[in-house]
Design a protein around this motif. Structure first.
Motif, PDB file in Angstrom:
ATOM      1  N   LEU A   1       0.749  -1.163  -0.115  1.00 52.46           N
ATOM      2  CA  LEU A   1       0.034   0.035  -0.116  1.00 52.46           C
ATOM      3  C   LEU A   1       0.764   1.372  -0.165  1.00 52.46           C
ATOM      4  CD1 LEU A   1      -2.776  -0.777   2.579  1.00 52.46           C
ATOM      5  CD2 LEU A   1      -3.125  -0.756  -0.003  1.00 52.46           C
ATOM      6  N   GLY A   2       2.126   1.301   0.951  1.00 60.49           N
ATOM      7  CA  GLY A   2       2.992   2.236   0.831  1.00 60.49           C
ATOM      8  C   GLY A   2       3.636   2.617  -0.655  1.00 60.49           C
ATOM      9  N   ALA A   3       3.960   1.556  -1.184  1.00 62.17           N
ATOM     10  CA  ALA A   3       4.549   1.645  -2.484  1.00 62.17           C
ATOM     11  C   ALA A   3       3.416   2.187  -3.666  1.00 62.17           C
ATOM     12  CB  ALA A   3       5.031   0.421  -3.137  1.00 62.17           C
ATOM     13  N   LEU A   4       2.168   1.575  -3.294  1.00 62.74           N
ATOM     14  CA  LEU A   4       1.066   2.329  -4.335  1.00 62.74           C
ATOM     15  C   LEU A   4       0.791   3.813  -4.170  1.00 62.74           C
ATOM     16  CD1 LEU A   4      -1.521  -0.794  -4.383  1.00 62.74           C
ATOM     17  CD2 LEU A   4       0.003  -0.056  -6.326  1.00 62.74           C
ATOM     18  N   CYS A   5       0.899   3.908  -2.789  1.00 61.47           N
ATOM     19  CA  CYS A   5       0.418   5.591  -2.322  1.00 61.47           C
ATOM     20  C   CYS A   5       1.747   6.386  -3.201  1.00 61.47           C
ATOM     21  CB  CYS A   5       0.405   5.802  -0.920  1.00 61.47           C
ATOM     22  SG  CYS A   5      -0.888   5.288  -0.196  1.00 61.47           S
ATOM     23  N   LEU A   6       3.148   5.805  -3.160  1.00 58.27           N
ATOM     24  CA  LEU A   6       4.336   6.592  -3.561  1.00 58.27           C
ATOM     25  C   LEU A   6       4.128   6.843  -5.081  1.00 58.27           C
ATOM     26  CD1 LEU A   6       7.328   5.080  -1.339  1.00 58.27           C
ATOM     27  CD2 LEU A   6       6.182   7.440  -1.573  1.00 58.27           C
ATOM     28  N   VAL A   7       3.820   5.522  -5.502  1.00 58.46           N
ATOM     29  CA  VAL A   7       3.478   5.708  -7.245  1.00 58.46           C
ATOM     30  C   VAL A   7       2.496   6.777  -7.516  1.00 58.46           C
ATOM     31  CG1 VAL A   7       2.918   4.494  -9.203  1.00 58.46           C
ATOM     32  CG2 VAL A   7       4.386   3.740  -7.596  1.00 58.46           C
ATOM     33  N   GLY A   8       1.227   6.452  -6.615  1.00 62.54           N
ATOM     34  CA  GLY A   8       0.139   7.286  -6.928  1.00 62.54           C
ATOM     35  C   GLY A   8       0.577   9.073  -6.770  1.00 62.54           C
ATOM     36  N   GLY A   9       1.149   8.936  -5.823  1.00 64.78           N
ATOM     37  CA  GLY A   9       1.801  10.707  -5.521  1.00 64.78           C
ATOM     38  C   GLY A   9       2.561  11.176  -6.510  1.00 64.78           C
ATOM     39  N   ALA A  10       3.400  10.294  -7.011  1.00 68.92           N
ATOM     40  CA  ALA A  10       4.501  10.796  -8.190  1.00 68.92           C
ATOM     41  C   ALA A  10       3.685  11.049  -9.363  1.00 68.92           C
ATOM     42  CB  ALA A  10       5.612   9.746  -8.455  1.00 68.92           C
ATOM     43  N   VAL A  11       2.771  10.167  -9.626  1.00 64.38           N
ATOM     44  CA  VAL A  11       2.050  10.549 -10.801  1.00 64.38           C
ATOM     45  C   VAL A  11       1.436  11.992 -10.790  1.00 64.38           C
ATOM     46  CG1 VAL A  11      -0.159   9.878 -12.129  1.00 64.38           C
ATOM     47  CG2 VAL A  11       1.708   8.156 -11.493  1.00 64.38           C
ATOM     48  N   PHE A  12       0.849  12.037  -9.502  1.00 68.02           N
ATOM     49  CA  PHE A  12       0.034  13.561  -9.208  1.00 68.02           C
ATOM     50  C   PHE A  12       0.923  14.738  -9.297  1.00 68.02           C
ATOM     51  CE2 PHE A  12      -3.882  11.120  -8.044  1.00 68.02           C
ATOM     52  CZ  PHE A  12      -4.789  11.996  -8.349  1.00 68.02           C
ATOM     53  N   ALA A  13       2.278  14.360  -8.723  1.00 71.55           N
ATOM     54  CA  ALA A  13       3.220  15.365  -8.960  1.00 71.55           C
ATOM     55  C   ALA A  13       3.682  15.943 -10.265  1.00 71.55           C
ATOM     56  CB  ALA A  13       4.420  15.087  -8.181  1.00 71.55           C
ATOM     57  N   LEU A  14       3.828  14.763 -11.029  1.00 73.81           N
ATOM     58  CA  LEU A  14       3.927  14.938 -12.427  1.00 73.81           C
ATOM     59  C   LEU A  14       2.890  15.779 -13.223  1.00 73.81           C
ATOM     60  CD1 LEU A  14       5.846  14.118 -14.898  1.00 73.81           C
ATOM     61  CD2 LEU A  14       4.556  12.063 -15.319  1.00 73.81           C
ATOM     62  N   ALA A  15       1.581  15.126 -13.009  1.00 68.89           N
ATOM     63  CA  ALA A  15       0.741  16.034 -13.723  1.00 68.89           C
ATOM     64  C   ALA A  15       0.539  17.570 -13.441  1.00 68.89           C
ATOM     65  CB  ALA A  15      -0.793  15.463 -13.228  1.00 68.89           C
ATOM     66  N   ALA A  16       0.857  17.717 -11.907  1.00 68.08           N
ATOM     67  CA  ALA A  16       0.914  19.272 -11.629  1.00 68.08           C
ATOM     68  C   ALA A  16       2.313  19.903 -12.006  1.00 68.08           C
ATOM     69  CB  ALA A  16       1.316  19.144 -10.025  1.00 68.08           C
ATOM     70  N   ALA A  17       3.352  19.330 -12.344  1.00 61.99           N
ATOM     71  CA  ALA A  17       4.347  19.785 -13.147  1.00 61.99           C
ATOM     72  C   ALA A  17       3.878  20.003 -14.490  1.00 61.99           C
ATOM     73  CB  ALA A  17       5.702  18.848 -12.937  1.00 61.99           C
ATOM     74  N   LEU A  18       3.622  19.206 -15.268  1.00 61.98           N
ATOM     75  CA  LEU A  18       2.947  19.206 -16.612  1.00 61.98           C
ATOM     76  C   LEU A  18       2.100  20.293 -16.732  1.00 61.98           C
ATOM     77  CD1 LEU A  18       3.021  15.625 -17.725  1.00 61.98           C
ATOM     78  CD2 LEU A  18       4.772  17.424 -18.337  1.00 61.98           C
ATOM     79  N   GLY A  19       1.203  20.303 -15.650  1.00 56.93           N
ATOM     80  CA  GLY A  19       0.212  21.615 -15.720  1.00 56.93           C
ATOM     81  C   GLY A  19       0.805  22.894 -15.783  1.00 56.93           C
ATOM     82  N   LEU A  20       2.020  23.103 -14.822  1.00 57.61           N
ATOM     83  CA  LEU A  20       2.534  24.321 -14.673  1.00 57.61           C
ATOM     84  C   LEU A  20       3.173  24.791 -15.937  1.00 57.61           C
ATOM     85  CD1 LEU A  20       4.056  24.128 -11.134  1.00 57.61           C
ATOM     86  CD2 LEU A  20       2.393  25.601 -12.035  1.00 57.61           C
TER      87      LEU A  20
END
Length: 123
Positions: free
Chosen positions: A10-29
C-alpha cells in the motif's frame, strides 16, 4: 501475506500515485496558458500528490516519530496551499496578467468596484 507486507505494498502504491499526481502538477505548470490555470495545477494535484507520498512513506516506515513529523507536514501543506493559490490569483487579476476573454464571470472585479465605492469619501 503478513500485515507488514500489505502495508509495504500500500505504501508503494501511494508513492507511485503521489509521483503521478506530482508529474501531472508539473506538466500543468508548464503547459497551461494562464496564471489562473497554472495556479490550479500548482495547488490541487501537487498537494494531493504530496499527501499520497507522505502517506506512502508513513505506511512503509511505520515509525511513530516519522508519522508525527509527516502529519505536521501534511497540516502545513493543506493550510498554506489554498492561501498561496488565492494570492497568486488575486495578484494576476490586479496586474492584468489573466485572460479576461476566457472568464465568464468576474466576481473579483465586482467586489473591488464595491470596495472602491465604499472607500470613496465623496459618495
Amino acid at each position: 501475506m503478513t500485515i507488514e507486507q500489505v502495508m509495504d505494498v500500500l505504501g508503494a502504491l501511494c508513492l507511485v500515485g503521489g509521483a503521478v499526481f506530482a508529474l501531472a502538477a508539473a506538466l500543468g505548470l508548464v503547459r497551461f496558458p494562464g496564471p489562473l490555470t497554472r495556479m490550479h495545477a500548482a495547488t490541487k494535484p501537487a498537494v494531493f500528490g504530496l499527501l499520497l507520498v507522505l502517506a506512502g512513506v508513513s505506511l512503509t516506515l511505520r515509525d511513530p516519530k516519522v508519522i508525527t513529523l509527516l502529519t505536521v507536514a501534511v497540516i502545513m501543506q493543506v493550510m498554506t496551499a489554498p492561501v498561496s493559490g488565492h494570492l497568486v490569483s488575486r495578484t494576476a487579476h490586479r496586474t492584468g496578467q489573466w485572460d479576461e476573454e476566457r472568464i465568464g464571470i468576474d466576481q473579483l472585479a465586482d467586489d473591488q468596484a464595491a470596495a472602491d465605492d465604499a472607500d470613496d469619501p465623496v459618495s
